[in-house]
Motif scaffolding. Structure first.
Motif, short mmCIF file in Angstrom:
data_model
loop_
_atom_site.label_atom_id
_atom_site.label_comp_id
_atom_site.label_asym_id
_atom_site.label_seq_id
_atom_site.Cartn_x
_atom_site.Cartn_y
_atom_site.Cartn_z
N THR A 1 0.83 -1.20 0.00
CA THR A 1 0.00 0.00 0.00
C THR A 1 0.86 1.25 0.00
O THR A 1 0.59 2.20 -0.74
CB THR A 1 -0.94 0.01 1.22
N ARG A 2 1.92 1.25 0.80
CA ARG A 2 2.83 2.41 0.82
C ARG A 2 3.50 2.62 -0.53
O ARG A 2 3.61 3.74 -1.01
CB ARG A 2 3.92 2.21 1.88
N THR A 3 3.92 1.52 -1.14
CA THR A 3 4.59 1.62 -2.44
C THR A 3 3.63 2.11 -3.51
O THR A 3 3.98 2.98 -4.32
CB THR A 3 5.18 0.25 -2.83
N LEU A 4 2.42 1.56 -3.54
CA LEU A 4 1.44 2.00 -4.53
C LEU A 4 1.04 3.46 -4.32
O LEU A 4 0.85 4.20 -5.29
CB LEU A 4 0.20 1.11 -4.49
N ALA A 5 0.93 3.89 -3.08
CA ALA A 5 0.60 5.29 -2.82
C ALA A 5 1.70 6.22 -3.32
O ALA A 5 1.42 7.28 -3.92
CB ALA A 5 0.37 5.51 -1.32
N GLU A 6 2.95 5.84 -3.10
CA GLU A 6 4.06 6.66 -3.59
C GLU A 6 4.09 6.70 -5.11
O GLU A 6 4.28 7.75 -5.71
CB GLU A 6 5.39 6.10 -3.05
N ARG A 7 3.85 5.56 -5.74
CA ARG A 7 3.81 5.52 -7.21
C ARG A 7 2.64 6.33 -7.75
O ARG A 7 2.73 6.95 -8.80
CB ARG A 7 3.69 4.07 -7.70
N TRP A 8 1.52 6.33 -7.04
CA TRP A 8 0.35 7.10 -7.46
C TRP A 8 0.67 8.60 -7.44
O TRP A 8 0.34 9.33 -8.35
CB TRP A 8 -0.84 6.79 -6.56
N ARG A 9 1.36 9.04 -6.36
CA ARG A 9 1.76 10.45 -6.29
C ARG A 9 2.72 10.81 -7.42
O ARG A 9 2.59 11.87 -8.03
CB ARG A 9 2.40 10.75 -4.94
N MET A 10 3.67 9.94 -7.71
CA MET A 10 4.62 10.20 -8.80
C MET A 10 3.90 10.25 -10.14
O MET A 10 4.19 11.11 -10.98
CB MET A 10 5.71 9.13 -8.81
N ALA A 11 2.97 9.34 -10.38
CA ALA A 11 2.23 9.30 -11.64
C ALA A 11 1.36 10.55 -11.79
O ALA A 11 1.23 11.08 -12.89
CB ALA A 11 1.37 8.04 -11.72
N GLN A 12 0.77 11.02 -10.70
CA GLN A 12 -0.04 12.23 -10.77
C GLN A 12 0.81 13.44 -11.13
O GLN A 12 0.41 14.29 -11.93
CB GLN A 12 -0.75 12.49 -9.44
N THR A 13 2.01 13.51 -10.57
CA THR A 13 2.91 14.62 -10.87
C THR A 13 3.32 14.59 -12.35
O THR A 13 3.29 15.62 -13.03
CB THR A 13 4.17 14.55 -9.98
N GLN A 14 3.67 13.41 -12.83
CA GLN A 14 4.08 13.29 -14.24
C GLN A 14 2.90 13.57 -15.17
O GLN A 14 3.07 14.19 -16.21
CB GLN A 14 4.64 11.90 -14.50
N ALA A 15 1.73 13.13 -14.81
CA ALA A 15 0.55 13.35 -15.65
C ALA A 15 0.18 14.83 -15.68
O ALA A 15 -0.24 15.35 -16.72
CB ALA A 15 -0.62 12.52 -15.15
N ARG A 16 0.32 15.51 -14.54
CA ARG A 16 0.04 16.94 -14.50
C ARG A 16 0.99 17.71 -15.40
O ARG A 16 0.58 18.63 -16.11
CB ARG A 16 0.16 17.43 -13.06
N GLU A 17 2.27 17.31 -15.41
CA GLU A 17 3.26 17.98 -16.26
C GLU A 17 2.98 17.72 -17.74
O GLU A 17 3.20 18.59 -18.57
CB GLU A 17 4.66 17.50 -15.90
#
Length: 74
Positions: free
Chosen positions: A29-45
């Motif tokens: 869960t911690r790993t997926l949450a961190e990946r979700w935050r990274m994916a959101q940042t990349q998608a926003r850019e």
């Protein structure tokens, strides 16, 4: 404070039946949450929406191991 929490989690794993799957679920869960935050940042850019497929597709076993080491390190 975090050292005490990690120590308590270690005791739970040893004492409680089914503690190992509980810790593995916590790590995943911690790993997926961190990946979700990274994916959101990349998608926003990039200006595109993020999907669960992007997050799961970017997940590697070594990331889970790295997170497990971080969680269990005292």
């Amino acid at each position: 404070m975090w050292a005490w929490l990690k120590l308590a989690m270690a005791v739970v794993v040893v004492v409680m039946p089914g503690g190992i799957p509980l810790v593995m679920a916590y790590i995943a869960t911690r790993t997926l949450a961190e990946r979700w935050r990274m994916a959101q940042t990349q998608a926003r850019e990039a200006g595109r929406p993020v999907s669960v497929r992007d997050v799961v597709g970017s997940l590697h076993f070594r990331d889970l191991l790295r997170e497990a080491r971080a969680v269990t390190a005292l």
